[in-house]
Design an enzyme around this catalytic site. Structure first.
Site, PDB file in Angstrom:
ATOM      1  CE  LYS A  51      30.660 -19.486 -26.502  1.00 55.77           C
ATOM      2  NZ  LYS A  51      29.776 -20.545 -25.626  1.00 55.77           N
ATOM      3  CG  LEU A 108      32.450 -20.211 -29.928  1.00 55.01           C
ATOM      4  CD1 LEU A 108      32.924 -20.857 -31.186  1.00 55.01           C
ATOM      5  CD2 LEU A 108      33.659 -19.642 -29.286  1.00 55.01           C
ATOM      6  CG  ASP A 109      27.210 -23.167 -32.435  1.00 62.70           C
ATOM      7  OD1 ASP A 109      26.819 -22.085 -32.691  1.00 62.70           O
ATOM      8  OD2 ASP A 109      27.498 -24.134 -33.041  1.00 62.70           O
ATOM      9  CB  ILE A 110      25.035 -22.450 -26.313  1.00 59.51           C
ATOM     10  CG1 ILE A 110      24.933 -22.252 -24.733  1.00 59.51           C
ATOM     11  CG2 ILE A 110      24.278 -23.573 -26.512  1.00 59.51           C
ATOM     12  CD1 ILE A 110      23.411 -22.128 -24.284  1.00 59.51           C
ATOM     13  CB  SER A 112      31.368 -24.168 -29.635  1.00 61.04           C
ATOM     14  OG  SER A 112      30.616 -25.038 -30.420  1.00 61.04           O
TER      15      SER A 112
END
Length: 242
Positions: free
Chosen positions: A61, A110-112, A114
């Site tokens: 990502k 998973l944070d935006i 990260s």
């Protein structure tokens, strides 16, 4: 059935509706029917064949995508699962099919801001293994940090605070499980966690005076991000397990 690891709850409901589940030889037709420990659950081979067709996707990502539902104008990571983004180094030999997107959902966050390994799966058993309340599968991250004093962070950051990152912090009124945190290089830490509270690593670092400027997940259980390029994805191999 979920507790026995036979299927996810959603799968179990579907199998029961299709007449694929028997208890002591009798077909079960009622969702939520109670079964005693002495009774035997058997599943029709058609259900196993159906389950074998479920796919799990590993995505690298990039920044700017949310893990789950679209929010604040940002697209969900699943929109990257397209034929164009399928990694040409995928060792599985599987070819993309549109039905692989059906019920494909992230197994974890998973944070935006990260990057790195994000798992999306159709298989409820894998989702439960990764994000169930009793899951303790390790997740490993590379975390680039800044500190409020001049010089390489590793040289000026107190050793005692590194010990606190490993064990001793509380979040949301509860103690965190012991972690493994060590220096990868002069301004980058390696974190290994067995839990996943919201923005956990960033909040842990803030608690000891560190600012996170880059966060990348590189491993979940025994599955590595490896050489998968940013924004591309591959299928989980049949011999890979978390």
């Amino acid at each position: 059935m979920s507790e026995l690891g036979l299927a996810s709850r959603r799968e179990a409901d579907e199998w029961i509706a299709r007449g694929w589940v028997r208890v002591d030889g009798a077909v079960v037709s009622e969702l939520g029917a109670r079964v005693s420990p002495e009774q035997q659950i058997t599943v029709d081979p058609a259900a196993r064949a159906f389950q074998a067709q479920l796919v799990t996707v590993l995505l690298n990502k990039p920044i700017g995508y949310v893990s789950g539902q679209a929010e604040d104008g940002y697209e969900p990571a699943v929109t990257l699962v397209t034929p164009q983004n399928h990694w040409n180094g995928d060792p599985t030999g599987l070819r993309f099919k549109r039905e692989h997107l059906r019920n494909l959902a992230p197994a974890g966050r998973l944070d935006i801001d990260s990057v790195g390994l994000l798992v999306l799966t159709q298989d409820g058993r894998i989702a439960k293994r990764l994000i169930g309340h009793d899951s303790e599968i390790e997740k490993e991250y590379l975390v680039r940090v800044q500190y409020g004093r001049p010089g390489p962070v590793r040289d000026v950051f107190p050793e005692a605070d590194l010990g606190t990152l490993n064990h001793g912090l509380w979040l949301d009124g509860k103690p965190l499980l012991p972690a493994k945190v060590w220096w990868q290089n002069e301004d980058q830490l390696r974190f290994v966690l067995r839990e996943g509270k919201k923005r956990q690593i960033r909040r842990m670092c803030e608690a000891v005076g560190l600012k996170v400027v880059g966060l990348k997940r590189v491993r979940i259980g025994r599955v590595m991000l490896g050489d998968l390029p940013p924004g591309q994805w591959r299928y989980l191999r049949g011999d890979e397990t978390f």
